[in-house]
Motif scaffolding. Structure first.
Motif, mmCIF file in Angstrom:
data_model
loop_
_atom_site.group_PDB
_atom_site.id
_atom_site.type_symbol
_atom_site.label_atom_id
_atom_site.label_comp_id
_atom_site.label_asym_id
_atom_site.label_seq_id
_atom_site.Cartn_x
_atom_site.Cartn_y
_atom_site.Cartn_z
ATOM 1 N N VAL A 112 0.810 -1.175 -0.082
ATOM 2 C CA VAL A 112 -0.109 0.062 0.181
ATOM 3 C C VAL A 112 0.825 1.371 -0.063
ATOM 4 N N LYS A 113 0.514 2.250 -0.894
ATOM 5 C CA LYS A 113 1.297 3.353 -1.060
ATOM 6 C C LYS A 113 1.441 4.396 0.317
ATOM 7 N N ARG A 114 2.409 4.874 0.775
ATOM 8 C CA ARG A 114 2.486 5.726 1.719
ATOM 9 C C ARG A 114 1.251 6.816 2.063
ATOM 10 N N ASN A 115 1.248 7.406 0.523
ATOM 11 C CA ASN A 115 0.316 8.411 0.547
ATOM 12 C C ASN A 115 -1.276 8.034 0.842
ATOM 13 N N ASP A 116 -1.392 6.503 0.732
ATOM 14 C CA ASP A 116 -2.691 6.230 0.984
ATOM 15 C C ASP A 116 -3.039 5.692 2.456
ATOM 16 N N LEU A 117 -2.076 5.830 3.165
ATOM 17 C CA LEU A 117 -2.291 5.476 4.493
ATOM 18 C C LEU A 117 -2.996 6.448 5.238
#
Length: 208
Positions: A112-117
């Motif tokens: 999962v992309k960090r910007n999606d966390l």
């Protein structure tokens, strides 16, 4: 907890309204229902299911982080280098937020992309606007698992996004960040991990 939050004004209030509107859009698109169906299927426990796709019910079901850790352990089990999470069933804020932080860290390692966390407070506090970040992240996790051919398959629509599209100006993001800094500072002295923190409103757009 959310009943004691101070009312927001100005840019912060505008951002919260935009986030709430985005959550309403996700509900219309069926994203929360797809997330609930998938989580229930992954957990595979008839005695422990989320029975509603309303965001408040999802919050209550997931807010202690333990079920998210179980989901992550299940989907990450076949991946080399993805550690199993040791979560706590203790219901104090410290342990709940620690569970959430461990889940976020492992989800990022999974793909999962960090910007999606989301931020730990987005889930734990259960406020409608910021909760859209939780739904966006769980949708992204489902899509990542689908790309790895994990079964049961996530049935939410869309594909993994390749770029981060922000819906707010830099001034709006700075204003919202300033409104949550005191809360985060206090939490850092009394609560556990704040892994996955980012400025609200910067979550990845879900592609149709």
């Amino acid at each position: 907890m959310s009943n004691f939050r101070a009312s927001k004004s100005g840019l912060a209030a505008d951002i919260e309204k935009k986030l709430e509107a985005k959550l309403d859009e996700l509900e219309e698109e069926g994203v929360p229902q797809a997330i609930v169906d998938w989580i229930n299927a992954v957990l595979d426990d008839q005695a422990d299911v989320c029975e509603s796709a309303h965001w408040k019910d999802i919050h209550e079901f997931l807010k202690d982080g333990s079920r998210l850790c179980r989901v992550m352990n299940a989907v990450g089990d076949s991946e080399d280098g993805i550690p199993q999470i040791k979560c706590s069933r203790n219901q104090s804020a410290f342990f709940c937020m620690d569970n959430i932080g461990k889940f976020l860290k492992t989800a990022e390692a999974y793909g999962v992309k960090r910007n999606d966390l989301f931020q730990t407070s987005d889930l734990y506090e259960g406020v409608k606007g910021p909760f859209v970040n939780v739904l966006t992240m769980l949708h992204a996790l489902g899509l990542v698992s689908k790309s790895k051919y994990y079964l049961p398959e996530y049935c939410g629509r869309g594909a993994l996004a390749q770029e981060n599209k922000r819906g707010f100006t830099d001034d709006e993001i700075r204003a919202q960040s300033a409104s949550v800094l005191p809360k985060q500072s206090a939490a850092s002295h009394g609560l556990a991990s704040q892994a996955g923190m980012r400025a609200p409103g910067t979550g990845r757009h879900i592609a149709d």
